[in-house]
Design an enzyme around this catalytic site. Structure first.
Site, PDB file in Angstrom:
ATOM      1  N   CYS A  33       0.836  -1.208   0.000  1.00  0.00           N
ATOM      2  CA  CYS A  33       0.000   0.000   0.000  1.00  0.00           C
ATOM      3  C   CYS A  33       0.868   1.255   0.000  1.00  0.00           C
ATOM      4  O   CYS A  33       0.550   2.243  -0.675  1.00  0.00           O
ATOM      5  CB  CYS A  33      -0.918   0.020   1.223  1.00  0.00           C
ATOM      6  SG  CYS A  33      -2.004  -1.409   1.322  1.00  0.00           S
TER       7      CYS A  33
HETATM    8  C1  BEZ Z   1       0.546  -4.587   1.847  1.00  0.00           C
HETATM    9  O1  BEZ Z   1       0.154  -3.486   1.499  1.00  0.00           O
HETATM   10  O2  BEZ Z   1       1.720  -4.904   1.748  1.00  0.00           O
HETATM   11  C2  BEZ Z   1      -0.405  -5.607   2.391  1.00  0.00           C
HETATM   12  C3  BEZ Z   1      -1.546  -5.211   3.054  1.00  0.00           C
HETATM   13  C4  BEZ Z   1      -2.394  -6.162   3.578  1.00  0.00           C
HETATM   14  C5  BEZ Z   1      -2.116  -7.491   3.412  1.00  0.00           C
HETATM   15  C6  BEZ Z   1      -0.978  -7.890   2.718  1.00  0.00           C
HETATM   16  C7  BEZ Z   1      -0.117  -6.935   2.214  1.00  0.00           C
END
Ligand code: BEZ
Length: 211
Positions: A45
């Site tokens: 994210c």
């Molecule tokens: C991420 O943004 O890396 C992420 C967020 C939630 C679950 C898995 C990865």
């Protein structure tokens, strides 16, 4: 029920990092991209929000506003914005909705319980100036989106809204386009003065008409 292409994008009023926003009013005459991410302070994210911020000028050129959402608070988004700028080299350039009560997530069916009970998946809704949904995409938490692809589909949506054309596989802005089958050859001669190539009666190409 899931939101389908052509539906009016559900309106809402929500707190964001830029203050309280009523979605339709905030969109005005612009195109809009509402996109969810699972959680603040997570790695994928962070890269996504940084990359979309870095390309803000490309969305501005296309008269398109971005707005992100997750079930974190506005205070959390503000804290996370510092990390986005520090690690991705771009300051957050659009509002993020604080959707702790899942108002927006539920309206747009962004929580897919068989993937995760509580977090939003990576949804993308592209909304036209008529407030209708033009495109939906859904990615799992493990797969970050591609900004170039979002810009590419936006170019196609905006072009095909104005001209009786469709864009072929792997099309990018500036490439030849397809004349929609409902247009007769006689009409095509008038509509596409640069001419067209007939590969099959149903497969006719023409230079991009707005270039
Ligand atoms: C991420 O943004 O890396 C992420 C967020 C939630 C679950 C898995 C990865």
């Amino acid at each position: 029920m899931a939101i389908r292409l052509g539906d009016v994008a559900p309106d809402f009023t929500a707190d964001t990092t830029d203050g309280t926003i009523t979605f339709h009013e905030w969109l005005g005459d612009s195109w809009g991209i509402l996109f969810s991410h699972p959680k603040d302070f997570t790695p994928v994210c962070t890269t996504e929000l940084g990359a979309f911020s870095a390309r803000k000028a490309d969305f501005d050129k296309r008269n398109t506003k971005l707005i992100a959402v997750s079930v974190d608070s506005v205070a959390s988004h503000h804290d996370w914005a510092g990390d986005i700028e520090e690690t991705q080299g771009a300051a957050l350039a659009f509002p993020i909705i604080g959707d702790e009560n899942r108002q927006v997530a539920d309206l747009y069916d962004m929580i897919h319980p068989n993937a995760n009970d509580t977090l939003t998946v990576r949804s993308v809704f592209i909304v036209g100036p008529d407030k209708k949904v033009k495109l939906t995409l859904t990615y799992p938490a493990s797969t970050g989106r591609n900004v170039d692809e979002i810009l590419r589909v936006l170019d196609s949506l905006q072009l095909t809204a104005d001209y009786k054309v469709a864009t072929p596989v792997n099309w990018t802005d500036g490439n030849d386009v397809i004349i929609v089958p409902a247009v007769s050859d006689d009409e095509a001669k008038e509509r596409f003065p640069k001419g067209f190539t007939t590969i099959k009666p149903y497969l006719r190409t023409t230079p991009q008409p707005n270039k």
